[in-house]
Design a protein around this motif. Sequence first.
Motif, mmCIF file in Angstrom:
data_model
loop_
_atom_site.group_PDB
_atom_site.id
_atom_site.type_symbol
_atom_site.label_atom_id
_atom_site.label_comp_id
_atom_site.label_asym_id
_atom_site.label_seq_id
_atom_site.Cartn_x
_atom_site.Cartn_y
_atom_site.Cartn_z
ATOM 1 N N MET A 13 -0.511 -14.110 -7.539
ATOM 2 C CA MET A 13 -0.208 -15.454 -8.062
ATOM 3 C C MET A 13 -0.272 -16.448 -6.904
ATOM 4 S SD MET A 13 1.994 -18.104 -8.760
ATOM 5 C CE MET A 13 3.673 -17.687 -8.281
ATOM 6 N N GLY A 57 0.426 -24.939 -23.370
ATOM 7 C CA GLY A 57 -0.970 -24.533 -23.442
ATOM 8 C C GLY A 57 -1.320 -23.631 -22.286
ATOM 9 N N ASN A 108 1.844 -26.064 -19.174
ATOM 10 C CA ASN A 108 3.235 -26.353 -19.523
ATOM 11 C C ASN A 108 3.596 -27.764 -19.036
ATOM 12 O OD1 ASN A 108 5.856 -25.710 -20.451
ATOM 13 N ND2 ASN A 108 6.489 -25.268 -18.355
ATOM 14 N N ASP A 149 -3.112 -14.700 -11.615
ATOM 15 C CA ASP A 149 -2.209 -15.659 -12.246
ATOM 16 C C ASP A 149 -2.394 -16.980 -11.507
ATOM 17 O OD1 ASP A 149 -0.259 -17.242 -13.246
ATOM 18 O OD2 ASP A 149 1.348 -15.736 -13.165
ATOM 19 N N LYS A 208 3.473 -28.635 -15.254
ATOM 20 C CA LYS A 208 2.310 -28.276 -14.454
ATOM 21 C C LYS A 208 1.476 -29.525 -14.100
ATOM 22 C CE LYS A 208 2.905 -23.742 -14.058
ATOM 23 N NZ LYS A 208 3.529 -23.046 -15.114
ATOM 24 N N ALA A 238 -1.845 -19.846 -12.891
ATOM 25 C CA ALA A 238 -1.126 -20.802 -13.745
ATOM 26 C C ALA A 238 -0.755 -22.075 -12.988
ATOM 27 C CB ALA A 238 0.130 -20.149 -14.313
ATOM 28 N N GLU A 239 -0.486 -21.932 -11.681
ATOM 29 C CA GLU A 239 -0.007 -23.082 -10.900
ATOM 30 C C GLU A 239 -1.123 -23.730 -10.092
ATOM 31 O OE1 GLU A 239 3.355 -21.600 -8.647
ATOM 32 O OE2 GLU A 239 4.419 -21.065 -10.495
ATOM 33 N N SER A 247 -2.079 -22.435 -16.890
ATOM 34 C CA SER A 247 -0.987 -22.919 -17.746
ATOM 35 C C SER A 247 -0.984 -24.441 -17.796
ATOM 36 C CB SER A 247 0.369 -22.437 -17.216
ATOM 37 O OG SER A 247 1.418 -23.187 -17.820
ATOM 38 N N ALA A 307 7.282 -15.076 -15.915
ATOM 39 C CA ALA A 307 6.188 -14.821 -16.868
ATOM 40 C C ALA A 307 5.202 -13.786 -16.335
ATOM 41 C CB ALA A 307 5.444 -16.121 -17.189
ATOM 42 N N THR A 308 4.954 -13.798 -15.026
ATOM 43 C CA THR A 308 4.015 -12.840 -14.435
ATOM 44 C C THR A 308 4.475 -11.414 -14.722
ATOM 45 O OG1 THR A 308 3.800 -14.453 -12.635
ATOM 46 C CG2 THR A 308 2.730 -12.323 -12.321
ATOM 47 N N ASN A 347 -0.036 -20.867 -24.617
ATOM 48 C CA ASN A 347 0.612 -21.159 -23.334
ATOM 49 C C ASN A 347 0.111 -20.163 -22.281
ATOM 50 O OD1 ASN A 347 2.443 -18.806 -23.229
ATOM 51 N ND2 ASN A 347 3.593 -19.855 -24.841
ATOM 52 N N GLY A 348 0.587 -20.330 -21.069
ATOM 53 C CA GLY A 348 0.101 -19.500 -19.971
ATOM 54 C C GLY A 348 0.573 -18.060 -20.062
ATOM 55 N N THR A 349 1.788 -17.864 -20.577
ATOM 56 C CA THR A 349 2.317 -16.512 -20.707
ATOM 57 C C THR A 349 1.466 -15.694 -21.678
ATOM 58 O OG1 THR A 349 4.515 -17.467 -20.379
ATOM 59 C CG2 THR A 349 4.426 -15.198 -21.155
ATOM 60 N N SER A 387 7.621 -14.755 -8.011
ATOM 61 C CA SER A 387 6.793 -15.493 -8.967
ATOM 62 C C SER A 387 7.691 -15.921 -10.114
ATOM 63 C CB SER A 387 5.654 -14.612 -9.503
ATOM 64 O OG SER A 387 4.826 -15.350 -10.387
ATOM 65 N N PHE A 388 7.162 -16.823 -10.939
ATOM 66 C CA PHE A 388 7.842 -17.154 -12.180
ATOM 67 C C PHE A 388 7.865 -15.886 -13.037
ATOM 68 C CE2 PHE A 388 7.421 -19.090 -16.565
ATOM 69 C CZ PHE A 388 8.767 -19.385 -16.668
HETATM 70 C C1 LIG Z 1 3.864 -21.694 -15.590
HETATM 71 C C2 LIG Z 1 3.553 -20.312 -15.209
HETATM 72 C C3 LIG Z 1 3.079 -19.358 -16.125
HETATM 73 C C4 LIG Z 1 2.832 -19.632 -17.583
HETATM 74 O O1 LIG Z 1 3.813 -20.363 -18.133
HETATM 75 P P1 LIG Z 1 3.793 -20.992 -19.607
HETATM 76 O O2 LIG Z 1 5.021 -21.828 -19.562
HETATM 77 O O3 LIG Z 1 3.861 -19.858 -20.538
HETATM 78 O O4 LIG Z 1 2.554 -21.811 -19.806
HETATM 79 C C5 LIG Z 1 2.768 -18.093 -15.661
HETATM 80 N N1 LIG Z 1 2.909 -17.766 -14.385
HETATM 81 C C6 LIG Z 1 3.347 -18.656 -13.468
HETATM 82 C C7 LIG Z 1 3.449 -18.240 -12.052
HETATM 83 C C8 LIG Z 1 3.699 -19.941 -13.847
HETATM 84 O O5 LIG Z 1 4.156 -20.807 -12.933
#
Ligand SMILES: *Cc1c(COP(=O)(O)O)cnc(C)c1O
Length: 385
Positions: free
Chosen positions: A166, A228, A218, A192, A221, A194-195, A216, A106-107, A77-79, A103-104
């Motif tokens: 990000m 993934g 997810n 990052d 997305k 991811a988006e 990412s 996860a960052t 996954n992205g994380t 940010s989400f």
């Molecule tokens: C979606 C996202 C991620 C990674 O997310 P996963 O759900 O782990 O794939 C990381 N950073 C940001 C800003 C995201 O939006």
Amino acid sequence: MQEQDFYAELTSAIRHVYLVSQDFIPLHAPVFDGNEKKYLCETIDSTFVSSVGEFVNQVEIKLAEFTGARYAIATGNGTLALHAALILAGVEQNTEVITQPLSFVATGNAILYCKARPVFVDVDKDTASLSPESLLRFLQQHAQINDDGVCINKTTGARISACVPMHSFGFVGRIREIADICKKWHIPLVEDSAESLGSYCGDIHTGRFGQLGVLSFNGNKTITCGGGGAILTDDEQLAKKAKHITTTAKVPHKWEFYHDELGYNYRMPNINAALLVAQLEQLPHFLSNKAETAALYLEHFKHLNVQLLQPLPGTTANYWLNTLIFENREQRDGFLQFSNDNGVMTRPAWTLMNKMPAFADAVVFEIENAQWLEDRLVNIPSSVR
Ligand SMILES: *Cc1c(COP(=O)(O)O)cnc(C)c1O
């Protein structure tokens, strides 16, 4: 206009764009109308559903092709991709990593997984992404490059081991300026992105401006494979190391299990990769469809007193999530309430990370624009139509 009428007009504009008069409209639903089922069945029939398989190789080749990165390494996954990318960039315990508070989570989590300390600098109001001006102010006030060429926070004595901007909702931040600043201050840049699959600054894909970038896949997305992610890099050594540490750092051998450093099981299963290959085939179509949706929103909201976040000149957004900016938090809340009560899913920005318990020890430098956006920002439905 009465506030309730205003919210009703906005909500009905969204319904017009989606040509749905009554049913629930989700924020971002996946679309599987390509080869998803075919490739999934092939994977099951082959029995190679897990940690090795041809679809993982295809994902890595196709992602490199699409983004222009020399290498792409698929992850679970992205994380996980972010965590591995930070390790590869040299982020260690008791170092500091500069990022944005908006940010989400996860960052920020990836920084904490490395036992490093997040430093929150502000975002720009017009991009909702890291502000090069705030970054530079922080560095000028707090950082110096020592005799070994390493960037140190003078105030805390800690090494500044990375900067992680990000690209919020697929809108591209001022990444060239950020990359220039990071270079001058000897700070590794990890994007990052991811988006922002399908978002470009000039003709360069996001995630390619620093040493490493992260994607990412997810469920919500632009394209998804359930779960993934991927690491992007142009550096052959980093790419090899990325593959190695995300696949348990096992030294290849027919039967011996020998791992030559601390490794992680962060790989993408082949069954997810099968889904992703099918999604990647549809990505260009999804992106043009999403750009059309954004243009329709612009048209429909033209006469209504609300701002729609727009890409900076010279950048291309993927329009992952279309974003409204209201006048104040009260109006934001009024619209969130009305739209969600009436079957149109909308959501506010993330709560700033510095307000959450896990980040109590973070350095908070500037967050004024981030707070301004948290008070005003709403994401509206943006699925492929
Ligand atoms: C979606 C996202 C991620 C990674 O997310 P996963 O759900 O782990 O794939 C990381 N950073 C940001 C800003 C995201 O939006």
